[in-house]
Write a protein that holds these residues in place. Sequence first.
Motif, PDB file in Angstrom:
ATOM      1  N   ILE A  26       0.746  -1.111  -0.114  1.00  0.00           N
ATOM      2  CA  ILE A  26      -0.126  -0.116   0.035  1.00  0.00           C
ATOM      3  C   ILE A  26       0.990   1.305  -0.100  1.00  0.00           C
ATOM      4  CG2 ILE A  26      -1.572   1.301   1.257  1.00  0.00           C
ATOM      5  CD1 ILE A  26      -2.850  -1.330   2.401  1.00  0.00           C
ATOM      6  N   ASP A  27       0.670   2.155  -1.055  1.00  0.00           N
ATOM      7  CA  ASP A  27       1.367   3.270  -1.041  1.00  0.00           C
ATOM      8  C   ASP A  27       0.429   4.229  -0.276  1.00  0.00           C
ATOM      9  OD1 ASP A  27       2.679   5.796  -1.672  1.00  0.00           O
ATOM     10  OD2 ASP A  27       2.404   5.585  -3.861  1.00  0.00           O
ATOM     11  N   SER A  28       0.987   4.760   0.838  1.00  0.00           N
ATOM     12  CA  SER A  28       0.160   5.721   1.558  1.00  0.00           C
ATOM     13  C   SER A  28       0.062   6.994   0.985  1.00  0.00           C
ATOM     14  CB  SER A  28       1.090   5.672   3.127  1.00  0.00           C
ATOM     15  OG  SER A  28       2.352   6.130   3.057  1.00  0.00           O
ATOM     16  N   GLU A  29       1.178   7.411   0.278  1.00  0.00           N
ATOM     17  CA  GLU A  29       0.988   8.612  -0.515  1.00  0.00           C
ATOM     18  C   GLU A  29      -0.134   8.783  -1.657  1.00  0.00           C
ATOM     19  OE1 GLU A  29       2.543  11.319   0.687  1.00  0.00           O
ATOM     20  OE2 GLU A  29       3.343   9.996   2.478  1.00  0.00           O
ATOM     21  N   ASN A  30      -0.187   7.465  -2.088  1.00  0.00           N
ATOM     22  CA  ASN A  30      -1.339   7.403  -3.171  1.00  0.00           C
ATOM     23  C   ASN A  30      -2.736   7.245  -2.619  1.00  0.00           C
ATOM     24  OD1 ASN A  30      -2.819   7.112  -5.302  1.00  0.00           O
ATOM     25  ND2 ASN A  30      -1.888   5.142  -6.124  1.00  0.00           N
ATOM     26  N   LEU A  31      -3.624   8.637  -2.293  1.00  0.00           N
ATOM     27  CA  LEU A  31      -4.763   8.555  -1.643  1.00  0.00           C
ATOM     28  C   LEU A  31      -5.803   8.083  -2.678  1.00  0.00           C
ATOM     29  CD1 LEU A  31      -4.404  11.831   0.357  1.00  0.00           C
ATOM     30  CD2 LEU A  31      -3.761   9.456   0.925  1.00  0.00           C
ATOM     31  N   GLN A  32      -5.594   7.959  -3.942  1.00  0.00           N
ATOM     32  CA  GLN A  32      -6.671   7.870  -4.922  1.00  0.00           C
ATOM     33  C   GLN A  32      -6.585   6.428  -5.307  1.00  0.00           C
ATOM     34  OE1 GLN A  32      -7.627  10.769  -4.530  1.00  0.00           O
ATOM     35  NE2 GLN A  32      -8.840  10.466  -6.281  1.00  0.00           N
ATOM     36  N   THR A  33      -5.750   5.496  -4.806  1.00  0.00           N
ATOM     37  CA  THR A  33      -5.765   4.075  -4.753  1.00  0.00           C
ATOM     38  C   THR A  33      -6.182   3.495  -3.575  1.00  0.00           C
ATOM     39  OG1 THR A  33      -4.461   4.071  -6.657  1.00  0.00           O
ATOM     40  CG2 THR A  33      -4.717   2.102  -5.275  1.00  0.00           C
ATOM     41  N   ILE A  34      -7.378   3.016  -3.283  1.00  0.00           N
ATOM     42  CA  ILE A  34      -7.681   2.307  -1.832  1.00  0.00           C
ATOM     43  C   ILE A  34      -7.644   1.040  -2.146  1.00  0.00           C
ATOM     44  CG2 ILE A  34      -9.472   2.059  -0.250  1.00  0.00           C
ATOM     45  CD1 ILE A  34      -8.087   5.074  -0.396  1.00  0.00           C
ATOM     46  N   HIS A  35      -7.235   0.125  -1.144  1.00  0.00           N
ATOM     47  CA  HIS A  35      -7.298  -1.112  -1.293  1.00  0.00           C
ATOM     48  C   HIS A  35      -8.487  -1.808  -0.593  1.00  0.00           C
ATOM     49  CE1 HIS A  35      -2.965  -2.161  -2.862  1.00  0.00           C
ATOM     50  NE2 HIS A  35      -2.910  -0.755  -2.650  1.00  0.00           N
ATOM     51  N   LEU A  36      -9.018  -2.884  -0.913  1.00  0.00           N
ATOM     52  CA  LEU A  36     -10.066  -3.436  -0.544  1.00  0.00           C
ATOM     53  C   LEU A  36     -10.040  -3.798   0.944  1.00  0.00           C
ATOM     54  CD1 LEU A  36     -13.025  -4.418  -1.102  1.00  0.00           C
ATOM     55  CD2 LEU A  36     -11.976  -6.882  -1.889  1.00  0.00           C
ATOM     56  N   GLN A  37      -8.821  -4.471   1.442  1.00  0.00           N
ATOM     57  CA  GLN A  37      -8.771  -4.793   2.740  1.00  0.00           C
ATOM     58  C   GLN A  37      -8.971  -3.385   3.571  1.00  0.00           C
ATOM     59  OE1 GLN A  37      -8.540  -7.736   4.084  1.00  0.00           O
ATOM     60  NE2 GLN A  37      -8.728  -6.659   6.237  1.00  0.00           N
ATOM     61  N   GLU A  38      -8.436  -2.364   3.280  1.00  0.00           N
ATOM     62  CA  GLU A  38      -8.590  -1.397   4.009  1.00  0.00           C
ATOM     63  C   GLU A  38     -10.119  -0.890   4.218  1.00  0.00           C
ATOM     64  OE1 GLU A  38      -5.219   1.974   3.089  1.00  0.00           O
ATOM     65  OE2 GLU A  38      -6.090   1.099   1.207  1.00  0.00           O
ATOM     66  N   VAL A  39     -11.085  -1.112   3.367  1.00  0.00           N
ATOM     67  CA  VAL A  39     -12.428  -0.689   3.637  1.00  0.00           C
ATOM     68  C   VAL A  39     -13.319  -1.748   4.292  1.00  0.00           C
ATOM     69  CG1 VAL A  39     -12.426   1.296   1.921  1.00  0.00           C
ATOM     70  CG2 VAL A  39     -12.993  -0.943   1.261  1.00  0.00           C
ATOM     71  N   VAL A  40     -12.843  -3.082   4.241  1.00  0.00           N
ATOM     72  CA  VAL A  40     -13.809  -3.873   4.763  1.00  0.00           C
ATOM     73  C   VAL A  40     -13.253  -4.162   6.504  1.00  0.00           C
ATOM     74  CG1 VAL A  40     -14.001  -5.332   2.561  1.00  0.00           C
ATOM     75  CG2 VAL A  40     -12.402  -6.129   4.186  1.00  0.00           C
ATOM     76  N   GLN A  41     -12.074  -3.583   6.802  1.00  0.00           N
ATOM     77  CA  GLN A  41     -11.675  -3.674   8.084  1.00  0.00           C
ATOM     78  C   GLN A  41     -12.308  -2.262   8.646  1.00  0.00           C
ATOM     79  OE1 GLN A  41      -7.488  -4.358   8.553  1.00  0.00           O
ATOM     80  NE2 GLN A  41      -7.165  -2.048   7.775  1.00  0.00           N
ATOM     81  N   CYS A  42     -11.756  -2.033  10.237  1.00  0.00           N
ATOM     82  CA  CYS A  42     -12.284  -0.851  10.706  1.00  0.00           C
ATOM     83  C   CYS A  42     -11.536   0.466   9.921  1.00  0.00           C
ATOM     84  CB  CYS A  42     -11.612  -0.731  12.086  1.00  0.00           C
ATOM     85  SG  CYS A  42     -11.526   0.649  12.782  1.00  0.00           S
ATOM     86  N   LEU A  43     -12.152   1.401   9.413  1.00  0.00           N
ATOM     87  CA  LEU A  43     -11.639   2.468   8.689  1.00  0.00           C
ATOM     88  C   LEU A  43     -10.632   3.552   9.576  1.00  0.00           C
ATOM     89  CD1 LEU A  43     -14.744   4.172   6.623  1.00  0.00           C
ATOM     90  CD2 LEU A  43     -12.874   2.213   5.884  1.00  0.00           C
ATOM     91  N   ARG A  44     -10.804   3.361  10.854  1.00  0.00           N
ATOM     92  CA  ARG A  44     -10.008   4.263  11.804  1.00  0.00           C
ATOM     93  C   ARG A  44      -8.806   3.403  11.755  1.00  0.00           C
ATOM     94  NH1 ARG A  44     -11.370   7.969  15.468  1.00  0.00           N
ATOM     95  NH2 ARG A  44      -9.781   8.152  17.359  1.00  0.00           N
ATOM     96  N   ARG A  45      -8.534   1.967  11.797  1.00  0.00           N
ATOM     97  CA  ARG A  45      -7.501   1.479  11.628  1.00  0.00           C
ATOM     98  C   ARG A  45      -6.637   1.399  10.401  1.00  0.00           C
ATOM     99  NH1 ARG A  45      -7.188  -5.003  13.642  1.00  0.00           N
ATOM    100  NH2 ARG A  45      -4.603  -5.195  14.107  1.00  0.00           N
ATOM    101  N   SER A  46      -7.613   1.388   9.129  1.00  0.00           N
ATOM    102  CA  SER A  46      -6.752   1.754   8.118  1.00  0.00           C
ATOM    103  C   SER A  46      -6.340   3.422   7.913  1.00  0.00           C
ATOM    104  CB  SER A  46      -7.870   1.515   6.833  1.00  0.00           C
ATOM    105  OG  SER A  46      -8.373   0.250   7.057  1.00  0.00           O
ATOM    106  N   TYR A  47      -6.928   4.044   8.417  1.00  0.00           N
ATOM    107  CA  TYR A  47      -6.417   5.492   8.422  1.00  0.00           C
ATOM    108  C   TYR A  47      -4.984   5.671   9.215  1.00  0.00           C
ATOM    109  CZ  TYR A  47      -6.342  10.438   9.625  1.00  0.00           C
ATOM    110  OH  TYR A  47      -5.719  12.010   9.777  1.00  0.00           O
ATOM    111  N   PHE A  48      -4.832   5.130  10.400  1.00  0.00           N
ATOM    112  CA  PHE A  48      -3.572   5.194  11.168  1.00  0.00           C
ATOM    113  C   PHE A  48      -2.545   4.386  10.570  1.00  0.00           C
ATOM    114  CE2 PHE A  48      -6.352   5.784  15.273  1.00  0.00           C
ATOM    115  CZ  PHE A  48      -6.233   7.166  15.033  1.00  0.00           C
ATOM    116  N   ASP A  49      -2.973   3.138   9.879  1.00  0.00           N
ATOM    117  CA  ASP A  49      -1.813   2.642   8.970  1.00  0.00           C
ATOM    118  C   ASP A  49      -1.342   3.441   7.945  1.00  0.00           C
ATOM    119  OD1 ASP A  49      -2.220   0.083  10.439  1.00  0.00           O
ATOM    120  OD2 ASP A  49      -3.631  -0.822   9.033  1.00  0.00           O
TER     121      ASP A  49
END
Length: 218
Positions: A26-49
Motif C-alpha cells: 500500500i502506497d500511503s501517499e497515493n490517496l486515489q488508490t484504496i485497497h479492498l482490505q482497507e475498507v472491509v476492516q475498521c476505517l480508523r485502523r486503515s487511516y492510522f496504518d
Amino acid sequence: MMGDRDFRAIIQNSLDSIGRELQLDIDSENLQTIHLQEVVQCLRRSYFDRIDPLEIERRGFNELLSGLLRKQKYGSEPKEFEIGDIKLKGETDMLVDDIVLIFRSAEKEIENPLANDVLYLNACLWIYDKHDGIIVYVSGDRKETTFSVTRSKKMFEEVIRRVRVLNNLLKEQKAPILEPSTECSECQYFERCFMKKKNSKHVDIGEMLGLGKFGGKD
C-alpha cells in the motif's frame, strides 16, 4: 533459550520477514488508490496504518494464510475497479473455473461467515466480474468450513461508500469515527481510540467516602 540462542526471537523474526514479503503493498501517499482490505476492516485502523502506523506482532502462520495461497499457481493478479477518480484495488486468493475463493483462518469451526469476509468476497466478485464465490475457513486442526456467496449490488455499494469516506478523510487528515468490535482489544491502536490499558483495582465506595466497608454492619 537453548544455549546462547533465543529461538523464540529467531522464529518471530522469521514470521515477521515472511509477513513483510506477503503483506499488501500500500502506497500511503497515493490517496486515489484504496485497497479492498482497507475498507472491509475498521476505517480508523486503515487511516492510522497510512498516517501514523504502528507495527503489530505476527503470532503465527494462520495470519499469513491468504498471502501464501496467492503465491500458488491458482493465485490471481490484483485488479482495480474505478470509482470516479478513485481506484479500488482488490486481490483474491484463488480464481478457479470462474469461482472466486478466499481463505481465512479460524480458531474453531464456525456457523456463519464473518461480515467483513463476506464484504471482501462480494467486492472481489465485482472487481473480477464473476458471479459466485466461496469463503473457506480453516481451523487449527485443519478442518474446513465453506460458505458460498452470490454477488450482491447493494453490498458492493456499501463498500464503494466506505471507499469514498476513507478517501475524503485521508485528504482532510481526519480520523474516522470509532467502529467498536471484538477486534479492538487486539488492535495496535487501542490506546489511541480508548484509554490506556491498565490492570484494574477494586475500590470500596464506602471506605472512599469514610463510611467504612460498603455493605458492612452498622
